[in-house]
Design a protein around this motif. Structure first.
Motif, PDB file in Angstrom:
ATOM      1  N   ARG A 379       0.839  -1.192   0.000  1.00  0.00           N
ATOM      2  CA  ARG A 379       0.000   0.000   0.000  1.00  0.00           C
ATOM      3  C   ARG A 379       0.872   1.239   0.000  1.00  0.00           C
ATOM      4  NH1 ARG A 379      -5.472  -0.165   1.614  1.00  0.00           N
ATOM      5  NH2 ARG A 379      -6.272  -2.278   1.906  1.00  0.00           N
ATOM      6  N   ASP A 380       0.367   2.293  -0.627  1.00  0.00           N
ATOM      7  CA  ASP A 380       1.086   3.576  -0.685  1.00  0.00           C
ATOM      8  C   ASP A 380       2.498   3.406  -1.243  1.00  0.00           C
ATOM      9  OD1 ASP A 380      -1.088   5.011   0.424  1.00  0.00           O
ATOM     10  OD2 ASP A 380      -0.488   4.364   2.437  1.00  0.00           O
ATOM     11  N   ARG A 381       2.628   2.544  -2.208  1.00  0.00           N
ATOM     12  CA  ARG A 381       3.920   2.346  -2.875  1.00  0.00           C
ATOM     13  C   ARG A 381       3.825   2.772  -4.330  1.00  0.00           C
ATOM     14  NH1 ARG A 381       6.879  -1.077   0.541  1.00  0.00           N
ATOM     15  NH2 ARG A 381       8.658  -0.287  -0.650  1.00  0.00           N
ATOM     16  N   HIS A 382       4.978   3.029  -4.928  1.00  0.00           N
ATOM     17  CA  HIS A 382       5.023   3.332  -6.358  1.00  0.00           C
ATOM     18  C   HIS A 382       5.099   2.014  -7.126  1.00  0.00           C
ATOM     19  CE1 HIS A 382       6.048   7.360  -4.919  1.00  0.00           C
ATOM     20  NE2 HIS A 382       5.685   7.795  -6.111  1.00  0.00           N
ATOM     21  N   ILE A 383       4.111   1.783  -7.984  1.00  0.00           N
ATOM     22  CA  ILE A 383       4.050   0.508  -8.699  1.00  0.00           C
ATOM     23  C   ILE A 383       3.852   0.761 -10.191  1.00  0.00           C
ATOM     24  CG2 ILE A 383       3.072  -0.651  -6.673  1.00  0.00           C
ATOM     25  CD1 ILE A 383       0.363  -0.668  -8.128  1.00  0.00           C
ATOM     26  N   LEU A 384       4.150  -0.251 -10.973  1.00  0.00           N
ATOM     27  CA  LEU A 384       3.884  -0.241 -12.415  1.00  0.00           C
ATOM     28  C   LEU A 384       3.030  -1.446 -12.748  1.00  0.00           C
ATOM     29  CD1 LEU A 384       4.257   0.569 -15.398  1.00  0.00           C
ATOM     30  CD2 LEU A 384       6.409  -0.749 -15.378  1.00  0.00           C
ATOM     31  N   ILE A 385       1.876  -1.186 -13.330  1.00  0.00           N
ATOM     32  CA  ILE A 385       0.993  -2.262 -13.779  1.00  0.00           C
ATOM     33  C   ILE A 385       1.158  -2.407 -15.286  1.00  0.00           C
ATOM     34  CG2 ILE A 385      -1.384  -3.052 -13.992  1.00  0.00           C
ATOM     35  CD1 ILE A 385      -2.057  -1.441 -11.502  1.00  0.00           C
ATOM     36  N   ILE A 386       1.577  -3.583 -15.705  1.00  0.00           N
ATOM     37  CA  ILE A 386       1.710  -3.877 -17.131  1.00  0.00           C
ATOM     38  C   ILE A 386       0.474  -4.680 -17.537  1.00  0.00           C
ATOM     39  CG2 ILE A 386       3.124  -4.964 -18.905  1.00  0.00           C
ATOM     40  CD1 ILE A 386       5.545  -4.589 -17.122  1.00  0.00           C
ATOM     41  N   GLY A 387      -0.519  -3.977 -18.073  1.00  0.00           N
ATOM     42  CA  GLY A 387      -1.797  -4.599 -18.415  1.00  0.00           C
ATOM     43  C   GLY A 387      -2.920  -3.588 -18.266  1.00  0.00           C
ATOM     44  N   GLU A 388      -4.136  -4.024 -18.557  1.00  0.00           N
ATOM     45  CA  GLU A 388      -5.291  -3.124 -18.562  1.00  0.00           C
ATOM     46  C   GLU A 388      -5.899  -2.899 -17.191  1.00  0.00           C
ATOM     47  OE1 GLU A 388      -8.166  -4.512 -21.324  1.00  0.00           O
ATOM     48  OE2 GLU A 388      -7.019  -3.901 -23.098  1.00  0.00           O
ATOM     49  N   ASP A 389      -5.808  -3.862 -16.280  1.00  0.00           N
ATOM     50  CA  ASP A 389      -6.470  -3.767 -14.989  1.00  0.00           C
ATOM     51  C   ASP A 389      -5.713  -2.803 -14.069  1.00  0.00           C
ATOM     52  OD1 ASP A 389      -7.944  -4.093 -12.731  1.00  0.00           O
ATOM     53  OD2 ASP A 389      -7.396  -6.186 -12.374  1.00  0.00           O
ATOM     54  N   LEU A 390      -6.317  -1.662 -13.782  1.00  0.00           N
ATOM     55  CA  LEU A 390      -5.684  -0.636 -12.953  1.00  0.00           C
ATOM     56  C   LEU A 390      -6.031  -0.758 -11.471  1.00  0.00           C
ATOM     57  CD1 LEU A 390      -6.348   2.513 -15.208  1.00  0.00           C
ATOM     58  CD2 LEU A 390      -4.376   0.976 -15.244  1.00  0.00           C
ATOM     59  N   SER A 391      -6.706  -1.833 -11.057  1.00  0.00           N
ATOM     60  CA  SER A 391      -7.234  -1.937  -9.702  1.00  0.00           C
ATOM     61  C   SER A 391      -6.180  -1.729  -8.625  1.00  0.00           C
ATOM     62  CB  SER A 391      -7.893  -3.306  -9.506  1.00  0.00           C
ATOM     63  OG  SER A 391      -8.919  -3.510 -10.442  1.00  0.00           O
ATOM     64  N   ARG A 429      14.818   4.437 -14.695  1.00  0.00           N
ATOM     65  CA  ARG A 429      15.884   5.120 -13.964  1.00  0.00           C
ATOM     66  C   ARG A 429      15.372   6.410 -13.305  1.00  0.00           C
ATOM     67  NH1 ARG A 429      19.082   8.983 -15.777  1.00  0.00           N
ATOM     68  NH2 ARG A 429      18.453   8.572 -17.934  1.00  0.00           N
ATOM     69  N   LYS A 430      14.502   7.123 -14.012  1.00  0.00           N
ATOM     70  CA  LYS A 430      13.983   8.389 -13.479  1.00  0.00           C
ATOM     71  C   LYS A 430      12.930   8.174 -12.405  1.00  0.00           C
ATOM     72  CE  LYS A 430      14.717  10.885 -17.826  1.00  0.00           C
ATOM     73  NZ  LYS A 430      14.057  11.544 -18.994  1.00  0.00           N
ATOM     74  N   ASP A 431      12.117   7.146 -12.554  1.00  0.00           N
ATOM     75  CA  ASP A 431      11.006   6.917 -11.616  1.00  0.00           C
ATOM     76  C   ASP A 431      10.841   5.422 -11.390  1.00  0.00           C
ATOM     77  OD1 ASP A 431       8.812   7.271 -10.005  1.00  0.00           O
ATOM     78  OD2 ASP A 431       7.405   7.681 -11.648  1.00  0.00           O
ATOM     79  N   PRO A 432      11.758   4.792 -10.654  1.00  0.00           N
ATOM     80  CA  PRO A 432      11.718   3.332 -10.496  1.00  0.00           C
ATOM     81  C   PRO A 432      10.542   2.878  -9.639  1.00  0.00           C
ATOM     82  CG  PRO A 432      13.406   4.296  -9.091  1.00  0.00           C
ATOM     83  CD  PRO A 432      12.890   5.408  -9.943  1.00  0.00           C
ATOM     84  N   PRO A 433       9.749   1.941 -10.122  1.00  0.00           N
ATOM     85  CA  PRO A 433       8.643   1.420  -9.300  1.00  0.00           C
ATOM     86  C   PRO A 433       9.154   0.505  -8.191  1.00  0.00           C
ATOM     87  CG  PRO A 433       8.737   0.281 -11.416  1.00  0.00           C
ATOM     88  CD  PRO A 433       9.767   1.367 -11.476  1.00  0.00           C
ATOM     89  N   ASP A 434       8.464   0.532  -7.062  1.00  0.00           N
ATOM     90  CA  ASP A 434       8.797  -0.387  -5.966  1.00  0.00           C
ATOM     91  C   ASP A 434       8.360  -1.808  -6.300  1.00  0.00           C
ATOM     92  OD1 ASP A 434       9.801   1.740  -4.362  1.00  0.00           O
ATOM     93  OD2 ASP A 434       7.747   2.265  -3.797  1.00  0.00           O
ATOM     94  N   TYR A 435       7.275  -1.910  -7.049  1.00  0.00           N
ATOM     95  CA  TYR A 435       6.762  -3.215  -7.465  1.00  0.00           C
ATOM     96  C   TYR A 435       6.339  -3.135  -8.932  1.00  0.00           C
ATOM     97  CZ  TYR A 435       6.493  -4.658  -2.569  1.00  0.00           C
ATOM     98  OH  TYR A 435       6.800  -4.981  -1.267  1.00  0.00           O
ATOM     99  N   ILE A 436       6.542  -4.233  -9.642  1.00  0.00           N
ATOM    100  CA  ILE A 436       6.053  -4.372 -11.018  1.00  0.00           C
ATOM    101  C   ILE A 436       5.016  -5.479 -11.027  1.00  0.00           C
ATOM    102  CG2 ILE A 436       6.657  -4.853 -13.411  1.00  0.00           C
ATOM    103  CD1 ILE A 436       9.536  -4.079 -12.759  1.00  0.00           C
ATOM    104  N   TYR A 466       6.928  -8.393  -9.100  1.00  0.00           N
ATOM    105  CA  TYR A 466       8.363  -8.250  -8.870  1.00  0.00           C
ATOM    106  C   TYR A 466       8.595  -7.098  -7.909  1.00  0.00           C
ATOM    107  CZ  TYR A 466       8.761 -11.160 -13.063  1.00  0.00           C
ATOM    108  OH  TYR A 466       8.656 -12.185 -13.980  1.00  0.00           O
ATOM    109  N   LYS A 467       9.530  -7.331  -6.986  1.00  0.00           N
ATOM    110  CA  LYS A 467       9.823  -6.330  -5.954  1.00  0.00           C
ATOM    111  C   LYS A 467      11.208  -5.752  -6.176  1.00  0.00           C
ATOM    112  CE  LYS A 467      10.402  -5.829  -0.935  1.00  0.00           C
ATOM    113  NZ  LYS A 467      10.380  -6.536   0.373  1.00  0.00           N
ATOM    114  N   ARG A 468      11.320  -4.460  -5.944  1.00  0.00           N
ATOM    115  CA  ARG A 468      12.616  -3.818  -6.062  1.00  0.00           C
ATOM    116  C   ARG A 468      13.491  -4.208  -4.866  1.00  0.00           C
ATOM    117  NH1 ARG A 468      13.905   2.664  -6.042  1.00  0.00           N
ATOM    118  NH2 ARG A 468      16.013   2.533  -6.925  1.00  0.00           N
ATOM    119  N   LYS A 469      14.735  -4.607  -5.162  1.00  0.00           N
ATOM    120  CA  LYS A 469      15.627  -5.064  -4.095  1.00  0.00           C
ATOM    121  C   LYS A 469      16.045  -3.907  -3.191  1.00  0.00           C
ATOM    122  CE  LYS A 469      17.606  -8.735  -7.003  1.00  0.00           C
ATOM    123  NZ  LYS A 469      18.837  -9.233  -7.651  1.00  0.00           N
TER     124      LYS A 469
END
Length: 469
Positions: A379-391, A429-436, A466-469
Motif C-alpha cells: 500500500r502507498d507504494r510506487h508501482i507499475l501495472i503492465i496490463g489493462e487492470d488498474l485496480s 531510472r527516473k522513476d523506479p517502481p517499488d513493485y512491477i 516483482y519487488k525492487r531489491k
C-alpha cells in the motif's frame, strides 16, 4: 408532471433543480463503486499535481482540458470520487438551465414551457455512470454553447462575425473530448445550408476551431513534447480502446427509451410540418445533423459505456419534446412520460442499488474497480501495472509514464527495438517502481534486453509481481 412543468415561470427552475437533486442525492450519499475510468482520471490529476507533464510524463489518451480539470479537483480534494460526482452535478445543472433557457428564449418550439429542461434532465440519467464528471459531459457543455451561437445566427438575415464563437466553442469541446472535433463538420454544414455565411465567415469559424488547438500544440512544442502529444492524443484516437465493455445489454437498455422517444418525436414532425415557422424547421434540421455527427463519434470513443453517449442527449431531448407535444390527448402524453420517467430511473437506480435481486442489468460490472490483486502489505507504494487492470493503483501510486496499457505497448511490446529498450530503461531510472505487476508476460524479456534492470528486481511469492531489491 408534464402539466406541472408546462407553465413558464422563473420559479420553475427551482422545481426542476429540486427534482434533479431529489433523483441524485440518494445515490450521492450511497457508497458508490469506483469506476475504472474514474480511477484513471484521478491518477492523471494526481500525477500532474506532482509536476508531471501530460503525454510526456503520463502516457494517456485523455484530452488536455479534461486533465486540467482533474488536476484542479485533485489539488482541492485529493482522490475523491464524491468531488467528481458533485462537479458533474454542477455541470449538469448548467446544461439543463442553458438548454431550457435557449430553446425558450430563441422560440425554438411553438410554446414556451419547462419541458425542454425536464426532458434533458431525465436523459442525463441514462445510467449511474453518468453521475461522474466525464470528458464527454464537459465537452457537451461547449457544444451546447456552439449550438446557442449558431441558432442566434440563423435568426438574422445574414451571419455575423460571431460565427468565430461557434468554431471556438467546438475547439474547446475537442480539447475536453477529442472525438467532439467532428462537430466542426456539423457547424460547417449548418452555416452553409441554413445561413447566409460568406467564405470569410466560414474561414472565421475554422480559425475559431483551430485557435485553441493551435495554442495547445504550441504549448507542447515549447516543452519539447510535440511528438508525445501527437502519439498519445492525436494518433491514439484511432487506436486506443480501453476498458472493454462486454455488457452490451445494459448499454442497449439505457439508450432504448431515449433513442426511441427521440425517433418517435422526429417522425411526428412529418405529420405537422405546417405548424412550424421556417426558423424552427431549420433548427430541426441542424439538430438532425448533430445526431448524425454524434453517431460518427462512436467509432472514436475509447470505451463503450452509457456515459460515452451523453453527446446524444441534446438531440434526443430536443426531438422527444415534439413527440409529447404532438400527442393530441394530454392524458396520453402524461401517461407516456410517466412510464418513460419511471423506466429510466428504474434502470438508473438498478445499476447502483440492485433493486432487482439477481439481475446484472445496468450494473456495469466490467467498468468497476475490482479488489486489488496485491497483498494487503503493498500500500502507498510506487508501482507499475503492465496490463489493462488498474485496480492495484487504488491503494498505490503509479510509477513511470506507462499508465495506459494501449499506449505503453509502443515500448513494452516492442522490446526487439533498441530505442524502445532505451526508453524503458530511462523511464525506470527516473522513476523506479517499488513493485512491477506483470499481466502481459513482458518482464522476463525486458530483463533479457536490459540486464541492468534485472539486477534491480526479484520475484515475489505472488505470480507476476516483482519487488525492487
Amino acid at each position: 408532471m408534464l402539466r406541472f412543468f408546462r407553465s413558464y415561470y422563473p420559479y420553475q427552475y427551482v422545481s426542476l433543480l429540486g427534482l434533479l437533486l431529489l433523483i441524485r442525492l440518494p445515490l450521492l450519499l450511497h457508497p458508490f463503486p469506483m469506476l475504472i475510468p474514474e480511477l484513471n482520471w484521478m491518477l492523471i490529476g494526481e500525477q500532474i499535481s506532482e509536476g508531471n507533464l501530460l503525454y510526456r510524463d503520463i502516457w494517456d489518451s485523455i484530452s488536455p482540458l479534461s486533465a486540467v480539470v482533474y488536476w484542479g479537483l485533485h489539488s482541492l480534494f485529493g482522490r475523491s470520487t464524491l468531488s467528481l460526482h458533485i462537479a458533474a452535478t454542477v455541470v449538469s445543472v448548467f446544461q439543463i438551465v442553458y438548454f431550457n433557457y435557449l430553446t425558450n428564449n430563441r422560440d425554438v418550439y411553438s410554446d414556451r414551457t419547462f419541458w425542454p429542461g425536464l426532458i434533458y434532465m431525465l436523459f442525463l440519467h441514462l445510467s449511474f455512470d453518468c453521475l461522474t464528471l466525464s470528458p464527454v459531459l464537459m465537452s457537451t457543455s461547449f457544444l451546447l454553447l456552439a449550438f446557442g451561437t449558431l441558432i442566434k445566427q440563423m435568426e438574422r438575415r445574414g451571419a455575423t462575425d460571431e460565427v468565430f464563437e461557434v468554431g471556438f466553442y467546438i475547439g474547446i469541446a475537442a480539447l475536453f473530448y477529442l472525438p467532439s472535433a467532428l462537430f466542426v463538420i456539423w457547424a460547417t454544414l449548418s452555416l452553409l445550408f441554413y445561413t447566409g455565411t460568406s467564405f470569410r465567415q466560414h474561414s472565421l469559424t475554422l480559425f475559431g476551431f483551430l485557435f485553441p488547438i493551435a495554442a495547445t500544440v504550441l504549448f507542447y512544442y515549447l516543452n519539447n513534447s510535440l511528438d508525445d502529444f501527437n502519439r498519445n492524443l492525436l494518433s491514439s484516437v484511432f487506436r486506443v480502446r480501453q476498458y472493454s465493455l462486454s455488457d452490451f445489454q445494459s448499454l442497449f437498455a439505457s439508450l432504448f427509451i431515449p433513442l426511441g422517444l427521440g425517433v418517435l418525436g422526429f417522425l411526428s414532425l412529418f405529420r405537422s410540418t405546417s405548424r412550424y415557422v421556417n426558423f424552427q424547421q431549420r433548427v430541426q434540421q441542424i439538430m438532425m445533423l448533430w445526431f448524425v455527427i454524434a453517431v460518427l463519434t462512436i467509432a472514436l470513443v475509447p470505451f463503450l459505456a452509457p456515459m460515452s453517449f451523453l453527446s446524444f442527449v441534446p438531440p434526443m431531448a430536443y426531438f422527444t419534446l415534439y413527440y409529447f407535444e404532438n400527442l393530441r390527448k394530454a392524458w396520453l402524453a402524461e401517461l407516456g412520460f410517466s412510464v418513460a420517467f419511471g423506466l429510466i430511473l428504474l434502470l438508473f437506480y438498478q445499476g447502483l442499488l440492485g433493486l432487482i435481486p439477481g439481475a446484472e442489468l445496468g450494473r456495469l460490472t466490467s467498468l468497476q474497480v475490482r479488489a486489488s490483486p496485491l497483498p494487503d502489505a503493498i500500500r502507498d507504494r510506487h508501482i507499475l501495472i503492465i496490463g489493462e487492470d488498474l485496480s492495484a493503483y487504488r491503494q498505490n501510486r503509479p510509477a513511470t509514464p506507462y499508465l495506459n496499457w494501449d499506449l505503453a505497448k509502443y515500448d513494452l511490446k516492442n522490446l526487439d527495438n533498441y530505442e524502445s529498450v532505451i526508453n524503458v530503461f530511462d523511464h525506470f531510472r527516473k522513476d523506479p517502481p517499488d513493485y512491477i505487476i506483470d499481466r502481459e508476460n513482458v518482464v522476463d524479456k525486458l530483463f533479457q534486453r536490459a540486464p541492468a534492470l534485472g539486477t534491480w528486481y526479484e520475484k515475489t511469492a505472488t505470480a507476476g509481481v516483482y519487488k525492487r531489491k
